[in-house]
Design a protein around this motif. Structure first.
Motif, PDB file in Angstrom:
ATOM      1  N   TYR A  70      -2.125  -3.899   8.741  1.00 41.33           N
ATOM      2  CA  TYR A  70      -2.176  -5.264   7.633  1.00 41.33           C
ATOM      3  C   TYR A  70      -1.042  -5.088   6.156  1.00 41.33           C
ATOM      4  N   SER A  71      -1.125  -3.671   6.140  1.00 43.53           N
ATOM      5  CA  SER A  71       0.146  -2.846   5.264  1.00 43.53           C
ATOM      6  C   SER A  71       1.073  -3.243   4.905  1.00 43.53           C
ATOM      7  N   LYS A 116      -5.068   9.595   2.531  1.00 41.67           N
ATOM      8  CA  LYS A 116      -6.056   9.863   1.687  1.00 41.67           C
ATOM      9  C   LYS A 116      -7.066   9.904   1.455  1.00 41.67           C
ATOM     10  N   PHE A 176      -3.868   2.931  11.677  1.00 39.50           N
ATOM     11  CA  PHE A 176      -4.528   2.347  12.491  1.00 39.50           C
ATOM     12  C   PHE A 176      -4.502   1.050  12.083  1.00 39.50           C
ATOM     13  N   CYS A 177      -3.579   0.724  10.873  1.00 38.73           N
ATOM     14  CA  CYS A 177      -3.867  -0.995   9.860  1.00 38.73           C
ATOM     15  C   CYS A 177      -2.726  -1.198   9.970  1.00 38.73           C
ATOM     16  N   PHE A 209      -0.192   3.639   0.714  1.00 42.72           N
ATOM     17  CA  PHE A 209      -0.466   4.688   1.874  1.00 42.72           C
ATOM     18  C   PHE A 209       0.091   4.312   3.295  1.00 42.72           C
ATOM     19  N   THR A 210       0.015   5.083   4.548  1.00 43.93           N
ATOM     20  CA  THR A 210       0.619   4.113   6.243  1.00 43.93           C
ATOM     21  C   THR A 210      -0.639   4.824   6.919  1.00 43.93           C
ATOM     22  N   CYS A 211      -1.175   4.311   6.855  1.00 46.17           N
ATOM     23  CA  CYS A 211      -2.752   4.789   8.220  1.00 46.17           C
ATOM     24  C   CYS A 211      -2.414   4.073   9.334  1.00 46.17           C
ATOM     25  N   VAL A 245     -11.336   4.647  -1.125  1.00 46.54           N
ATOM     26  CA  VAL A 245      -9.360   5.307  -1.223  1.00 46.54           C
ATOM     27  C   VAL A 245      -9.368   4.173  -2.504  1.00 46.54           C
ATOM     28  N   CYS A 252       1.201  -1.316  -0.141  1.00 45.21           N
ATOM     29  CA  CYS A 252      -0.232  -0.027   0.228  1.00 45.21           C
ATOM     30  C   CYS A 252       1.056   1.568  -0.043  1.00 45.21           C
ATOM     31  N   GLY A 308      -7.891  -3.990  -1.110  1.00 41.10           N
ATOM     32  CA  GLY A 308      -6.560  -5.233  -0.259  1.00 41.10           C
ATOM     33  C   GLY A 308      -6.179  -3.483  -0.344  1.00 41.10           C
ATOM     34  N   GLY A 309      -5.145  -3.106   0.178  1.00 43.82           N
ATOM     35  CA  GLY A 309      -3.733  -2.187   0.119  1.00 43.82           C
ATOM     36  C   GLY A 309      -4.179  -1.641  -1.329  1.00 43.82           C
ATOM     37  N   VAL A 310      -3.678   0.199  -1.390  1.00 40.55           N
ATOM     38  CA  VAL A 310      -3.266   0.644  -2.469  1.00 40.55           C
ATOM     39  C   VAL A 310      -2.413   0.436  -3.268  1.00 40.55           C
TER      40      VAL A 310
HETATM   41  S1  SF4 Z   1      -4.569  -0.459   3.161  1.00 41.89           S
HETATM   42 FE1  SF4 Z   1      -6.058   0.060   3.479  1.00 41.89          FE
HETATM   43  S2  SF4 Z   1      -5.970   0.925   5.940  1.00 41.89           S
HETATM   44 FE2  SF4 Z   1      -4.297  -0.120   5.339  1.00 41.89          FE
HETATM   45  S3  SF4 Z   1      -2.729   1.590   4.683  1.00 41.89           S
HETATM   46 FE3  SF4 Z   1      -3.425   0.738   2.883  1.00 41.89          FE
HETATM   47  S4  SF4 Z   1      -5.041   2.160   2.810  1.00 41.89           S
HETATM   48 FE4  SF4 Z   1      -4.346   2.516   4.652  1.00 41.89          FE
END
Ligand code: SF4
Length: 390
Positions: free
Chosen positions: A87-88, A205, A84-85, A80-82, A157, A78, A124-126
């Motif tokens: 997963y990515s 995002k 709360f995530c 992004f680096t949210c 997103v 991904c 899924g991830g971006v």
């Molecule tokens: S997978 Fe979704 S929640 Fe996780 S960092 Fe990427 S955009 Fe954010």
């Protein structure tokens, strides 16, 4: 009978303001933002639960919906680096994650040949290199292989990034994916719309207006969608109500949302691990207020892989009327964030049994809530031993 009991609970409410709000709800009047906040701040769980359950039964009786579904998560890489995530993985660390090819994803679809699933959920991830045309090809191949399978895919997103990269408007991008086979949108990526909170938890995002606009445009194309809210982190009650108010306003305009899905923040393996998770009391209050405030959303879902089975069962007395689906251990998003469901999978027989244990009526639905089968009177023992339901 139920209405009389609820009327009595409202009548016995000692706080005049809460009593007035309770009466509004019983008279089917919309509650305002300030009233929603007051419910969060001042009402007891018993009071909220009675009203939310009243509303739930008014809308759906004892019916509790679920579907037979599986997920495909094309990648957890991904851009992004949210915070709360859990997963990515960033592209530079993609060797720690996964990137599925179209043929690997088609193998996952083919695994369900001959099985009674009705929906595939794709999020899924971006990924910086999986673009709109890659996913359009995937959608076309899934539809060519199994035309009747409903494809619910891509958070706003993911879509926002795909469309910007392809230099297309939201409408143009959605049309391409819709024509390729995308039937509806999931509700993810909404998190909390308030910009101050959003900047702290997922600053890069798509913002609230962008998220809402993608869903608005999808509704204009006759695609339905869902909406989520990530709760239980740094937001306050006002932020939750603001989030719900924005969704309620869009729903008044388009009527394209099916389901509101509150998602609980889980704290394992992310940048917000220092925060405690919300209590079960707070979870049930949130479901109750959601049912009361989101008066134009037909359905309220407890996503059991996130909440755990027992809490999901409990939520059916606090406004919830949908438990999502069988899942078949095909998602890692919440197991990586520390959910007790490390391999989320329930057979149809197990889901039916969970719902019947709390005296509700299990109804299998498709993605758009057309009823497929009512399991109210099915014999549980024969279901448990039948390959049709396992
Ligand atoms: S997978 Fe979704 S929640 Fe996780 S960092 Fe990427 S955009 Fe954010």
């Amino acid at each position: 009978m139920r209405i009389e009991r609820t009327r009595q609970i409202v009548k016995d409410q000692p706080d005049a303001e809460l009593r007035r709000i309770g009466e509004k709800i019983l008279n089917n009047e919309r509650i305002l933002s300030g009233e929603g906040i007051l419910l969060f701040e001042s009402a007891s769980l018993g009071f909220l639960g009675a009203l939310a359950n009243y509303k739930r039964e008014l809308l759906h009786g004892d019916k509790t919906y679920f579907n037979r579904n599986f997920h495909i998560e094309p990648t957890n890489v991904c851009v992004f680096t949210c915070a709360f995530c859990s997963y990515s993985r960033l592209y530079a660390h993609r060797d720690e994650g996964w990137e599925l090819s179209i043929s690997q994803m088609m193998d996952m679809v083919k695994k369900y040949d001959g099985k009674a699933v009705t929906e595939v959920h794709i999020v899924g991830g971006v990924h910086p290199k999986m673009n709109l045309y890659f996913f359009a090809e995937l959608l076309q191949k899934i539809k060519a292989h199994r035309p009747g399978l409903h494809i619910k895919g891509f958070t706003a997103v993911e879509l926002d990034y795909m469309f910007r990269k392809a230099k297309l408007s939201v409408e143009e991008g959605l049309k391409i994916l819709h024509e390729a086979g995308l039937d509806s949108l999931p509700g993810g990526g909404a998190e909390i719309f308030d910009p101050a909170i959003r900047n702290q938890i997922c600053e890069d995002k798509v913002n609230a207006e962008g998220w809402l606009n993608i869903h608005r445009q999808a509704h204009h194309l006759d695609m339905h969608s869902n909406a989520t809210m990530l709760y239980g982190h740094i937001e306050n009650y006002g932020h939750r109500i603001d989030h719900m108010e924005r969704l309620r306003t869009l729903q008044d305009e388009t009527h394209g949302f099916n389901t509101f899905i509150p998602l609980k923040f889980r704290n394992k393996g992310n940048d917000m691990s220092h925060l405690a998770e919300s209590s079960i009391i707070e979870d049930m209050k949130l479901y109750s207020v959601s049912r009361l405030f989101m008066d134009n959303f037909p359905h309220l879902k407890a996503y059991w892989p996130m909440l755990g089975r027992q809490s999901a069962q409990l939520s059916l007395s606090f406004g919830v009327n949908d438990l999502d689906g069988t899942i078949d251990d095909s998602t890692k998003i919440y197991s990586m964030a520390g959910s007790e469901e490390q391999h989320p999978s329930l057979s149809t027989a197990e889901l039916v049994s969970l719902i019947r244990q709390v005296k509700r009526e299990p109804v299998e639905r498709d993605t758009l809530y057309n009823e497929i089968k009512n399991y109210k009177d099915m014999d549980l023992a024969s279901m448990a031993s039948s390959p049709l339901y396992n």
